[in-house]
Write an enzyme that holds these catalytic residues in place. Structure first.
Site, PDB file in Angstrom:
ATOM      1  CE1 TYR A  12      27.680  69.084  72.004  1.00 52.05           C
ATOM      2  CE2 TYR A  12      27.186  70.722  73.683  1.00 52.05           C
ATOM      3  CZ  TYR A  12      27.029  70.242  72.398  1.00 52.05           C
ATOM      4  OH  TYR A  12      26.214  70.908  71.502  1.00 52.05           O
ATOM      5  CG  ASN A  33      39.005  59.555  81.383  1.00 51.38           C
ATOM      6  OD1 ASN A  33      38.397  60.560  80.982  1.00 51.38           O
ATOM      7  ND2 ASN A  33      39.607  58.709  80.572  1.00 51.38           N
ATOM      8  CG  ASN A  36      37.688  65.970  75.189  1.00 51.55           C
ATOM      9  OD1 ASN A  36      38.371  67.002  75.197  1.00 51.55           O
ATOM     10  ND2 ASN A  36      36.847  65.678  74.215  1.00 51.55           N
ATOM     11  CB  SER A 125      27.984  58.243  66.194  1.00 49.07           C
ATOM     12  OG  SER A 125      28.246  59.082  65.096  1.00 49.07           O
ATOM     13  CB  ALA A 126      24.518  59.490  62.150  1.00 45.46           C
ATOM     14  CE1 TYR A 151      32.511  59.131  66.061  1.00 45.84           C
ATOM     15  CE2 TYR A 151      33.307  58.756  68.289  1.00 45.84           C
ATOM     16  CZ  TYR A 151      32.307  59.152  67.423  1.00 45.84           C
ATOM     17  OH  TYR A 151      31.096  59.574  67.921  1.00 45.84           O
ATOM     18  CE  LYS A 155      30.625  56.772  69.931  1.00 47.07           C
ATOM     19  NZ  LYS A 155      30.261  56.845  71.368  1.00 47.07           N
ATOM     20  CE1 TYR A 179      25.306  60.982  71.826  1.00 46.27           C
ATOM     21  CE2 TYR A 179      23.084  60.141  71.575  1.00 46.27           C
ATOM     22  CZ  TYR A 179      24.185  60.368  72.363  1.00 46.27           C
ATOM     23  OH  TYR A 179      24.193  59.988  73.676  1.00 46.27           O
ATOM     24  CG  ASP A 295      33.940  65.529  55.692  1.00 44.23           C
ATOM     25  OD1 ASP A 295      33.935  64.818  56.716  1.00 44.23           O
ATOM     26  OD2 ASP A 295      34.204  66.737  55.718  1.00 44.23           O
TER      27      ASP A 295
HETATM   28  C1  WQD Z   1      30.104  68.710  59.812  1.00 43.95           C
HETATM   29  C2  WQD Z   1      30.224  69.418  58.457  1.00 43.95           C
HETATM   30  C3  WQD Z   1      32.338  69.072  57.397  1.00 43.95           C
HETATM   31  C4  WQD Z   1      34.691  71.262  60.393  1.00 43.95           C
HETATM   32  C5  WQD Z   1      31.305  63.782  63.041  1.00 43.95           C
HETATM   33  C6  WQD Z   1      31.305  62.340  63.450  1.00 43.95           C
HETATM   34  C7  WQD Z   1      30.005  61.995  64.135  1.00 43.95           C
HETATM   35  C8  WQD Z   1      29.808  62.927  65.292  1.00 43.95           C
HETATM   36  C9  WQD Z   1      29.738  64.349  64.774  1.00 43.95           C
HETATM   37  C10 WQD Z   1      30.705  62.556  67.486  1.00 43.95           C
HETATM   38  C11 WQD Z   1      30.913  68.550  57.403  1.00 43.95           C
HETATM   39  C12 WQD Z   1      32.140  70.540  57.749  1.00 43.95           C
HETATM   40  C13 WQD Z   1      33.621  70.681  59.714  1.00 43.95           C
HETATM   41  C14 WQD Z   1      35.424  72.309  59.776  1.00 43.95           C
HETATM   42  C15 WQD Z   1      33.985  72.159  57.859  1.00 43.95           C
HETATM   43  N1  WQD Z   1      30.870  62.807  66.214  1.00 43.95           N
HETATM   44  N2  WQD Z   1      33.276  71.132  58.472  1.00 43.95           N
HETATM   45  N3  WQD Z   1      35.033  72.717  58.524  1.00 43.95           N
HETATM   46  O1  WQD Z   1      31.877  64.903  60.228  1.00 43.95           O
HETATM   47  O2  WQD Z   1      29.340  65.282  60.168  1.00 43.95           O
HETATM   48  O3  WQD Z   1      30.330  64.015  62.068  1.00 43.95           O
HETATM   49  O4  WQD Z   1      31.021  64.611  64.160  1.00 43.95           O
HETATM   50  O5  WQD Z   1      29.703  62.351  68.100  1.00 43.95           O
HETATM   51  O6  WQD Z   1      30.068  60.686  64.618  1.00 43.95           O
HETATM   52  O7  WQD Z   1      31.422  61.535  62.287  1.00 43.95           O
HETATM   53  O8  WQD Z   1      30.729  66.458  61.873  1.00 43.95           O
HETATM   54  O9  WQD Z   1      31.198  68.746  62.613  1.00 43.95           O
HETATM   55  O10 WQD Z   1      33.124  67.342  61.729  1.00 43.95           O
HETATM   56  O11 WQD Z   1      31.398  68.199  60.140  1.00 43.95           O
HETATM   57  O12 WQD Z   1      33.666  72.563  56.732  1.00 43.95           O
HETATM   58  O13 WQD Z   1      36.411  72.870  60.335  1.00 43.95           O
HETATM   59  O14 WQD Z   1      31.031  70.569  58.641  1.00 43.95           O
HETATM   60  O15 WQD Z   1      32.976  68.946  56.122  1.00 43.95           O
HETATM   61  O16 WQD Z   1      30.308  68.838  56.134  1.00 43.95           O
HETATM   62  P1  WQD Z   1      30.593  65.158  60.953  1.00 43.95           P
HETATM   63  P2  WQD Z   1      31.684  67.722  61.656  1.00 43.95           P
END
Ligand code: WQD
Length: 332
Positions: A12, A33, A36, A125-126, A151, A155, A179, A295
């Protein structure tokens, strides 16, 4: 003309970054590879950019093939996206994540060192910030504390490895890009987030709900101490994120530079749902369920260092991301 190896380039963020790199005239090779991602992304890149990267289906753990690739090609820079990124899966299969993400990166760095390639931009990643006392995160904050999943730990470990390699080799140049939450896709709608695996992240799940592949979105909690009770994140358009990588290239120097790539603005889950419904013109079915383990309530970037030092600032909005997401969905 600089020659760049993009690992994970059919993914992506990698594919969107290649589009921006081509605009600057770089020559691109892709290593992936295809675990994904799909090789058909290369056709889309060619359709958008008019150029097609050389592609090598190689796994970072295959040291012989990696060595031959670097033997046969002289790269000026590596942009390293390749890695497993499903937070939930990493909790179930930590060894797979450490072997693939950390072990794969060690192989890459050993190949680079052997073949005198000393510049790398790393997709971090943040999540490496773990738990912080405040929501707005800047690069001076400590990392590695309270990271809630393997994960994120991979990082963090890779960041530490890059710092240690830089200490050992004065010619080594690394940029770590942290990110926040990448969303959206190229305005053409030709490329987008199209994971093979079951997505974890909010936007790919919203996309699957809107296509009827998932019955409804589960909102993980509406009792957070935020504006509307739902989680708040810094959702950054992937095209802005890609441009951040290009901006970093010209500023590289010996040592390790670290930058947040985010908008600096928090958006809640409910606001994301409303923005998607506005862009799609239809209601998105969802139900509120219990919070997801690990979370955090609210995090967003302080992006001022990247703006000051890279001359980069996110320009696109969540609304732009939703518009472009609709273009992608309509193209499927
Ligand atoms: C965002 C918000 C969830 C799914 C993670 C990784 C980070 C990066 C981005 C890779 C949160 C809410 C989510 C759902 C929901 N990964 N949510 N229902 O957890 O902030 O970050 O992904 O590069 O390194 O830690 O991202 O998109 O999973 O969640 O309510 O089905 O959406 O609770 O508040 P996250 P997310």
């Amino acid at each position: 003309m600089e020659r760049i190896l993009v690992t994970g380039g059919t993914g992506y963020i990698g594919s969107h970054t290649i589009i921006e790199l081509y605009k600057k005239g770089y020559e691109i090779d892709v290593l992936d590879n295809l675990f994904n991602s799909k090789i058909t992304v290369l056709d889309k890149i060619e359709e958008i950019a008019g150029k097609r990267p050389n592609f090598y289906e190689i796994d970072l753990l295959d040291m012989d093939k990696m060595d031959k690739l670097f033997e046969d090609n002289k790269y000026d820079l590596v942009i390293h996206f390749a890695g497993l990124k499903a937070v939930g899966e990493s909790v179930e299969k930590p060894l797979k994540y450490y072997e693939n993400n950390v072990g794969g990166t060690i192989n890459l760095l050993k190949c680079m060192q052997k073949h005198d390639v000393r510049k790398i931009i790393f997709s971090s990643s943040a999540t490496v910030y773990g738990e912080q006392p405040v929501a707005k995160l800047d690069e001076t904050m400590p990392t590695g504390l309270g990271i809630t999943n393997p994960y994120g730990e991979t990082k963090h470990v890779i960041e530490e490895i890059l710092k240690d390699v830089a200490e050992s080799d004065p010619k080594f140049e690394a940029v770590i890009l942290r990110y926040f939450n990448p969303v959206g896709n190229h305005p053409s709608g030709l490329i987008g987030e199209d994971p093979n695996d079951i997505p974890n992240n909010l936007m790919p799940i919203i996309m699957k709900v809107s296509r009827g592949e998932i019955k409804e979105l589960s909102v993980y909690g509406d009792d957070y101490p935020t504006s509307d009770g739902s989680g708040v994140r810094d959702f950054i358009h992937v095209v802005d994120l890609a441009k951040g990588h290009v901006a970093a290239i010209d500023k590289m120097k010996p040592g390790v530079l670290i930058y947040n790539l985010g908008t600096g603005k928090g958006t809640s889950v409910f606001e994301m749902i409303a923005a998607f419904e506005k862009a799609s013109g239809k209601k998105l079915p969802y139900k509120v369920v219990e919070r997801r383990a690990g979370d955090l309530a609210e995090i967003y970037a302080d992006p001022s260092k990247a703006e000051k030092e890279l001359g980069w600032k996110a320009e696109l909005t969540v609304e732009d991301a939703m518009r472009d997401t609709m273009s992608y969905l309509n193209s499927l």
